[in-house]
Design a protein around this motif. Sequence first.
Motif, PDB file in Angstrom:
ATOM      1  N   THR A 101     -11.371 -10.713   3.036  1.00  0.00           N
ATOM      2  CA  THR A 101     -11.584  -9.445   3.729  1.00  0.00           C
ATOM      3  C   THR A 101     -11.933  -9.718   5.186  1.00  0.00           C
ATOM      4  O   THR A 101     -12.773 -10.556   5.479  1.00  0.00           O
ATOM      5  CB  THR A 101     -12.740  -8.670   3.065  1.00  0.00           C
ATOM      6  OG1 THR A 101     -12.389  -8.423   1.710  1.00  0.00           O
ATOM      7  CG2 THR A 101     -13.001  -7.364   3.775  1.00  0.00           C
TER       8      THR A 101
ATOM      9  N   PRO B  40      -4.359   2.063   3.890  1.00  0.00           N
ATOM     10  CA  PRO B  40      -5.277   0.917   3.958  1.00  0.00           C
ATOM     11  C   PRO B  40      -6.683   1.363   3.607  1.00  0.00           C
ATOM     12  O   PRO B  40      -7.159   2.371   4.106  1.00  0.00           O
ATOM     13  CB  PRO B  40      -5.182   0.490   5.427  1.00  0.00           C
ATOM     14  CG  PRO B  40      -3.928   1.093   5.936  1.00  0.00           C
ATOM     15  CD  PRO B  40      -3.703   2.345   5.160  1.00  0.00           C
ATOM     16  N   GLN B  44      -9.973  -4.681   3.877  1.00  0.00           N
ATOM     17  CA  GLN B  44      -8.620  -5.083   4.247  1.00  0.00           C
ATOM     18  C   GLN B  44      -8.546  -6.540   4.632  1.00  0.00           C
ATOM     19  O   GLN B  44      -9.482  -7.095   5.177  1.00  0.00           O
ATOM     20  CB  GLN B  44      -8.155  -4.271   5.457  1.00  0.00           C
ATOM     21  CG  GLN B  44      -7.965  -2.803   5.206  1.00  0.00           C
ATOM     22  CD  GLN B  44      -7.646  -2.076   6.499  1.00  0.00           C
ATOM     23  OE1 GLN B  44      -6.697  -2.415   7.174  1.00  0.00           O
ATOM     24  NE2 GLN B  44      -8.456  -1.108   6.832  1.00  0.00           N
ATOM     25  N   GLU B  49      -1.341  -5.787  -0.067  1.00  0.00           N
ATOM     26  CA  GLU B  49      -2.335  -4.828  -0.579  1.00  0.00           C
ATOM     27  C   GLU B  49      -1.628  -3.661  -1.271  1.00  0.00           C
ATOM     28  O   GLU B  49      -0.402  -3.589  -1.254  1.00  0.00           O
ATOM     29  CB  GLU B  49      -3.215  -4.347   0.587  1.00  0.00           C
ATOM     30  CG  GLU B  49      -4.058  -5.476   1.143  1.00  0.00           C
ATOM     31  CD  GLU B  49      -4.767  -5.125   2.437  1.00  0.00           C
ATOM     32  OE1 GLU B  49      -5.980  -5.281   2.495  1.00  0.00           O
ATOM     33  OE2 GLU B  49      -4.101  -4.692   3.385  1.00  0.00           O
ATOM     34  N   LYS B 201       0.993  -8.214   9.407  1.00  0.00           N
ATOM     35  CA  LYS B 201      -0.372  -7.733   9.673  1.00  0.00           C
ATOM     36  C   LYS B 201      -1.097  -8.752  10.526  1.00  0.00           C
ATOM     37  O   LYS B 201      -0.864  -9.958  10.370  1.00  0.00           O
ATOM     38  CB  LYS B 201      -1.150  -7.571   8.363  1.00  0.00           C
ATOM     39  CG  LYS B 201      -0.611  -6.527   7.442  1.00  0.00           C
ATOM     40  CD  LYS B 201      -1.474  -6.500   6.197  1.00  0.00           C
ATOM     41  CE  LYS B 201      -0.899  -5.551   5.181  1.00  0.00           C
ATOM     42  NZ  LYS B 201      -1.700  -5.510   3.968  1.00  0.00           N
TER      43      LYS B 201
END
Lengths: 410, 210
Positions: A101, B40, B44, B49, B201
Amino acid sequence: MNLRNLHKTTSCIASAALVLALAGCMSTGPTQYQPLALNQQEQDAIAGQPGYAQPLYRKLFQEGKRNEVLNRMEIGTAAFYRGDIDLARENFDAALEVIETVYADNENATKARSLWHEEGRKDFKGEPYERAMAYYYRGLIYLIDGQYDNARASFVSGLMQDAFAEEEQNRSDFAVMLLLAGWSAQKMGSPVLAEEAYAELLTLRPDFPIPSADDNVLIIAETGYSPRKLADGMGHYELVFRPGKNFTEKHVSVNAGGQELSLQPVESVYWQATSRGGRPVDKIIEGKASFANNTADFGRDLAQLGVTARVFSPALGGSSGQVGNTLALIGVASMALSANVKPRADIRYWSRLPDAVHSATMRANPNNVSAWQAQYSDVDGNPVAVKSGVFRHYQDAKGNHLIWHSSRAR
Amino acid sequence: MKYFLLTVAASTLVLAGCQSTSTIDNSAGRATVYEDTRSPGKVQGVGVESQDIMAVTDQMMRDMLSNPQLMNREVSPRIIIDSQYFTNESSSRINKNMLTDRLRINLNRAANGRLTFVGREYADMVEKERDLKRMGVVDGGTIRSTQATAGADFRLVGRIMSLDAMDAQSQERSRYHQITFELVDLELGTYVWSGMYEFKKSAQDDIMYR
């Protein structure tokens, strides 16, 4: 007593009280965090764990989010050592979820940057070598499960944790990750990816024997204890790494039912911890320490000036005594400000990691692996009198074997 | 008098400043909330995802449904869609079944009988039941009996690949994913349909973690 003397006396008493109060609130030592109270659900969850994991789970719940990743890593390693793969998988997955994360806007990270909080205030995600090792263990579990592509993804991700070393030659030099990424690619039927990984491995370990295409046994041996983190320098602002203590084994060979196997050292975890170099956050912590020193020096000088003015006030006359009091007060306040700056570096570390990893591959049909015996030697090749550690043998659905060994209990 | 007030004010300010809150975490928790799986979330990273899984499978489904070679056949073709030949060569750990299952289920619903899906993953289970029926341990069921289980015309293959880039100075990292899907003719070995989905990303961790 006239009004002037009354003011003077009151001012002196207030100053003294303030000095005492400030002295009392100056912090010494690292910040202590109160353990969180456990609710019934958490207590039930602890009771449902195997005995060795119960104290670790208690710590996990008591220390909360701030130390969750660290505690998950510790539980994961303890479970992996005992061959409790389900528990290890669960905990490494939980740890990696947080590691992956992106902490772009995290409250605790913001606090940890401030003058008034230690770096250890932040949620633990580990230094790059620790994050890489979390991927290493998860990757081994994927190999045990026969999920070679996810194993490779884990090892490649581990390699990338090491991509930000200060010196270019130390970036992405986690050789064991390259070996295992190559092995995983080989097993998932991607020889090109395997060759790429092995070619990179040879640039770091030119003498390492590259696995043959038909090898079906991977042996991984871990020796020694985890590198340690210490806080050094004024205010303990400087993070330094020291090798683990109380072990001398640096090499390992295995008696595999009459066959002598010499395992090649492929990775030094301690080297990986130290070769990272300076961290960007070090400059912030150094700035905190510098601020603390400067304000302390300034406060001390001012306080001395104030005392001097107070001593000579009868000779100087006028309001020099009261000016002295005020200067002393500001000086003490400045020193108190300095004492409350927290430049201490974060020294939480994953204590169950090994010092080094060794490996070998072969074509064989291993059996009775629990009876294998390991012998160890020190850095000069002298035998080390340590009883052989545990061997764990796993065979996946496709017939490939992973044999894991540890010289020490984890 | 003013020195007295000054002293008191300074005392109050300094003592207020020196109080420590670091030993107590009194922050409130957060009740469970349902999040939009297509957006999202709060947590994250740069990997694959939920919103990516939904977007990629939706796009592939639309693409397959608009392919005349698949959809305009007199007899609905039999297709195997599972993760057996769908490999992950990326640096993102992922359960590939999330992609292939979602694709198969949504295709099955949308195709409404124009495509037939073969559950090869459960072939063992089917064979066991057939054996029990043939041995008379159980009866023949209510539908029919066949000589053999269904052979497939096409099978899904594909790869998840990624390319990672990092800026050593800013420690910003980016990951480009390329996910390919193809249907292979199980007699000829030709590709009858191909689709690809790409996304990239980038992110930068807080400096405390760099």
